[in-house]
Motif scaffolding. Structure first.
Motif, short mmCIF file in Angstrom:
data_model
loop_
_atom_site.label_atom_id
_atom_site.label_comp_id
_atom_site.label_asym_id
_atom_site.label_seq_id
_atom_site.Cartn_x
_atom_site.Cartn_y
_atom_site.Cartn_z
N GLU A 95 0.83 -1.21 0.00
CA GLU A 95 0.00 0.00 0.00
C GLU A 95 0.86 1.26 0.00
N MET A 98 1.82 1.76 -3.41
CA MET A 98 0.69 2.19 -4.24
C MET A 98 0.34 3.66 -4.01
N VAL A 99 0.56 4.15 -2.80
CA VAL A 99 0.35 5.58 -2.57
C VAL A 99 1.32 6.39 -3.44
N HIS A 102 -0.08 7.44 -6.56
CA HIS A 102 -1.32 8.20 -6.43
C HIS A 102 -1.55 9.19 -7.58
N SER A 103 -0.49 9.92 -7.92
CA SER A 103 -0.69 10.98 -8.91
C SER A 103 -0.93 10.42 -10.31
N GLY A 105 -3.03 7.81 -10.75
CA GLY A 105 -4.40 7.29 -10.75
C GLY A 105 -5.40 8.39 -11.05
N ARG A 106 -6.59 7.97 -11.46
CA ARG A 106 -7.60 8.96 -11.82
C ARG A 106 -8.84 8.86 -10.92
N THR A 107 -8.98 7.74 -10.21
CA THR A 107 -10.21 7.46 -9.48
C THR A 107 -10.58 8.58 -8.51
N GLU A 123 -7.19 -0.21 -10.08
CA GLU A 123 -6.63 -0.84 -8.89
C GLU A 123 -5.73 -2.00 -9.27
N LEU A 126 -2.45 -0.69 -10.81
CA LEU A 126 -1.55 -0.10 -9.82
C LEU A 126 -0.94 -1.18 -8.93
N ARG A 127 -1.77 -2.16 -8.62
CA ARG A 127 -1.30 -3.23 -7.77
C ARG A 127 -0.22 -4.05 -8.47
N ARG A 135 9.12 -6.67 -6.38
CA ARG A 135 9.99 -7.78 -6.78
C ARG A 135 11.36 -7.25 -7.18
N ARG A 162 8.68 3.24 -3.07
CA ARG A 162 7.55 4.17 -3.11
C ARG A 162 7.88 5.38 -3.98
N ALA A 163 9.10 5.89 -3.85
CA ALA A 163 9.48 7.03 -4.67
C ALA A 163 9.51 6.65 -6.15
N VAL A 166 6.28 6.72 -8.18
CA VAL A 166 5.85 8.01 -8.73
C VAL A 166 6.19 8.09 -10.23
N ARG B 192 -7.85 4.03 -4.40
CA ARG B 192 -6.86 5.09 -4.38
C ARG B 192 -7.23 6.17 -3.36
N VAL B 193 -8.53 6.48 -3.31
CA VAL B 193 -9.01 7.51 -2.41
C VAL B 193 -8.80 7.11 -0.95
N ARG B 195 -6.68 4.93 0.22
CA ARG B 195 -5.24 4.92 0.54
C ARG B 195 -4.74 6.33 0.79
N ALA B 199 -2.95 7.48 4.08
CA ALA B 199 -1.60 8.04 3.99
C ALA B 199 -1.55 9.39 4.70
N MET B 210 3.80 12.65 -2.27
CA MET B 210 3.43 11.61 -3.22
C MET B 210 2.28 12.05 -4.13
N GLY B 211 1.82 13.28 -3.95
CA GLY B 211 0.81 13.80 -4.86
C GLY B 211 -0.61 13.79 -4.31
N VAL B 212 -0.76 13.47 -3.03
CA VAL B 212 -2.10 13.46 -2.44
C VAL B 212 -2.53 14.89 -2.15
N PRO B 348 14.37 -12.52 -3.02
CA PRO B 348 13.35 -13.34 -2.36
C PRO B 348 13.54 -14.81 -2.69
#
Ligand SMILES: Nc1ncnc2c1ncn2[C@@H]1O[C@H](COP(=O)(O)OP(=O)(O)OP(=O)(O)O)[C@@H](O)[C@H]1O
Ligand SMILES: [Mg+2]
Lengths: 252, 382
Positions: A95, A98-99, A102-103, A105-107, A123, A126-127, A135, A162-163, A166, B192-193, B195, B199, B210-212, B348
């Motif tokens: 997660e 996935m944050v 964020h930028s 995504g469109r949802t 989703e 992104l997942r 990985r 995470r970075a 983006v 997304r919302v 999360r 966050a 991160m753009g939120v 892994p």
């Protein structure tokens, strides 16, 4: 790509940054060094709109970065890591990553509440992308674990993942190997080098670990008390008397 | 390869179990009104509608990390919207629901904006003042609201074709609305919302980097949350058929917040447990001690928080964790060590030697539940 010019930041009485200027060319890695309190993190904060400078300009690919709202910086292709880990401790590793996306995504709220088909599709995408990154960075094992409680070295890589989520073109790393053991530093350096290649990144790296900086960077900028005291190729910087004095506190 | 197969396997097993749980719950929920006496069915109906309000509050407090001591007022606003519409305009029950929802959504949006500048105690104080100020206002607006006498309106009536008694019909209607509301909340959080909201709760500045968009998500969280409370209030009017300012004193707001904390913050089914607490515990404490039911209520809250600091929803996980700690698990140890001790760049390993059950699943649910403010939502199911 990035042009910082005359940036000045004052906090009450202290001047954290005083007319700092430098540029970052596309595809290069720039090291930002300087003793504690020199203003390196503050500079990153200006670039990511965490703090508003009292003077100066920052241009990213010709655009005035300081005119953007904070959340728009990621959209432009700039990502960063934090000096003291800026993860979301109660979210899982996946997660967290996935944050980072964020930028991209469109949802919106309504679509999300109704879980429209396009929300599901997004989703899933992104997942999958997050899992690919995990990985790639050897984090697939811990994808479902909450970020808190994982070993420090792992968390550093989660933050990097995470970075990268983006999809940045400019990546700002604030003390990426601070607190890692000697062996881990080497591994992290290899990791940064390989993702830099694969993702076609431009880097700005703040780091006290000189071996790491000198091995990675094409150019080094040295700050002291908010001023730029030196700029140049790593070998020159290492010999620069002003830099040596700033670090050792004595003239050589 | 092996791990992939087993992961797929557990995924399917998990999905199957989830489907079974849902079916069982649906069957039980459908059977209940025919088994219990009308008064008990009424109580269950109240639990369901409180669950709607609590899941709204959970969005804001549990997942959003904000606070509100004014949700009783949004509840009241929804209840009065429905009552006035039924009383004045005779619109029929169904029409009141979207109006109450939309009205409270906008009201919440209005509160979300100042909430951006306030946090913690200051936000609590501002929302509390809303809850304190609303009942006298309702008394003042007598021509519309019936003043302190309140309004009596028609309850839900079962249509002839249903062949159901009033309590049963009401129960089913509320059950449907509650199910839809809980589904909406769950969908919102698993996107997304959601999360973005989590966050922001965990680390505001990292989330923004991160753009939120902080202002958007925080105000909308307030709006959704108020909307859920308003919908619950609307259902309340349908069920009780009577509203008065005294039914919605600020004590309601405090009770809702207490119920949520007891049920379990940031847990998907915590609101249901909390709603049961809000519904039953006051009457139980009334039975235990007529003179001071509040004392018993308070003591029970303290007792629950002592036994289950993460709320009732976190209790099973805690118990599992305790049991696991008591019983030595020789199999678990080698499973763990390579993970904590592994160098950062270790690839892994496909864990081939660890037997068929060594899947990289959510390794230890107990750890998740032991988090101070409940577990992240998506890790709980699937
Ligand atoms: N938000 C703030 N408010 C007040 N002073 C601040 C703030 N942020 C930074 N400073 C001050 O600005 C100066 C520069 O701090 P900064 O964190 O940028 O240094 P740094 O170069 O990153 O140091 P380090 O190597 O220790 O991380 C310090 O004197 C610090 O105390
Ligand atoms: Mg710093």
């Amino acid at each position: 790509m990035l042009a910082v010019d005359g940036i000045t930041v004052r906090f009450g009485g202290i001047t954290a940054l005083d007319g700092v200027a430098f540029t970052v060319e596309p595809g290069t890695a720039v090291g930002l060094i300087g003793p504690n309190g020199a203003g390196k993190t503050t500079l990153f904060n200006c670039l990511t709109r965490r703090c508003a400078p009292d003077g100066g300009t920052v241009r990213f690919e010709g655009e005035d970065l300081l005119a953007l709202p904070p959340h728009a910086v990621a959209e432009r292709g700039i990502a960063r890591t934090f000096q003291n880990l800026g993860l979301f401790p109660r979210l899982t590793v996946r997660e967290n990553v996935m944050v980072g996306a964020h930028s991209r995504g469109r949802t919106g709220h309504l679509a999300a509440a109704l879980r429209l088909p396009r929300v599901r599709r997004e989703e899933r995408e992104l997942r999958d992308q997050a899992d690919d990154l995990l990985r790639r960075l050897g984090l697939a094992d811990v994808a479902d674990q909450p970020a808190s409680g994982l070993p420090f070295g792992t968390l550093k890589r989660v933050e990097l993942a995470r970075a990268l989520a983006v999809r940045p073109r400019l990546l700002l790393l604030d003390e990426p190997v601070n607190g890692l053991s000697h062996g881990e530093v080497g591994q992290f350096a290899d990791l940064v080098r390989s993702v830099r290649q694969d993702f076609d990144l431009t880097l700005v790296v703040v780091e006290h670990h000189m071996g790491f900086v000198m091995g990675l960077c094409d150019k080094v900028v040295c700050l002291d008390f908010g001023r730029k005291i030196a700029e140049g190729a790593p070998e020159e910087i290492q010999r620069d008397p002003a830099v040596v004095e700033a670090y050792l506190g004595v003239a050589v | 390869m092996r791990t992939i197969v087993t992961t797929l396997g557990t995924d399917r097993v998990r999905r199957l179990r989830a489907t079974l749980t849902v079916l069982l719950a649906a069957a039980a929920a459908g059977y209940v009104p025919f088994y219990f006496a009308p008064f008990q069915v009424f109580q269950l109906t109240m639990v369901l509608l409180y669950a709607v309000a609590l899941s709204g509050l959970n969005l804001l407090v549990g997942f959003g990390g904000q606070i509100s001591l004014g949700h009783g007022a949004f509840f009241a606003a929804g209840a009065y919207t429905a009552a006035v519409m039924l009383d004045r305009h005779d619109t029929g029950h169904l029409a009141t629901l979207p109006v109450a929802a939309a009205g409270c959504f906008l009201l919440g949006l209005g509160f979300g904006v100042p909430a951006l500048r306030l946090r913690g105690l200051y936000l609590a104080l501002v929302t509390l003042s809303f809850a304190v100020f609303l009942p006298p206002l309702l008394k003042r607006l007598e021509p519309l609201t019936g003043g302190s006498m309140g309004l009596t309106v028609e309850k839900l009536q079962p249509p002839a074709w249903s062949g159901l008694a009033e309590d049963q019909w009401t129960y089913f209607v509320v059950l449907v609305v509650t199910t839809v509301a809980l589904l909406l909340a769950r969908n919102l959080l698993r996107s997304r919302v959601g999360r973005a909201l989590l966050a922001l709760r965990d680390n505001e500045s990292a989330a923004e980097v991160m753009g939120v968009r902080l202002s958007l998500h925080k105000t909308l969280a307030f709006a959704w949350s108020a909307m859920f409370a308003g919908v619950a209030g609307c259902l309340y009017t349908w069920v009780i058929g009577f509203v008065s300012p005294d039914s919605f004193s600020f004590v309601l707001s405090v009770t809702l917040l207490a119920g949520l904390v007891v049920g379990g913050l940031a847990s998907l089914y915590g609101p249901l447990l909390g709603a049961a607490f809000v519904m039953y515990v006051p009457s139980v404490s009334q039975d235990l001690d007529e003179a001071a039911p509040g004392v018993v209520f308070g003591l029970l809250i303290i007792a629950v928080m002592y036994v289950a600091p993460t709320g009732l929803a976190g209790l099973p996980g805690r118990v599992r964790g305790l049991v696991a700690r008591r019983l030595p698990r020789p199999a678990a140890a080698p499973d763990r060590t390579p993970e904590t001790g592994s160098p950062p760049d270790a690839r892994p390993e496909p864990q081939a030697g660890d037997g068929p059950f060594a899947t990289p699943g959510p390794a230890d649910p107990a750890v998740v539940d032991a988090e101070p403010v409940g577990a992240p939502p998506r890790t709980e199911k699937e």
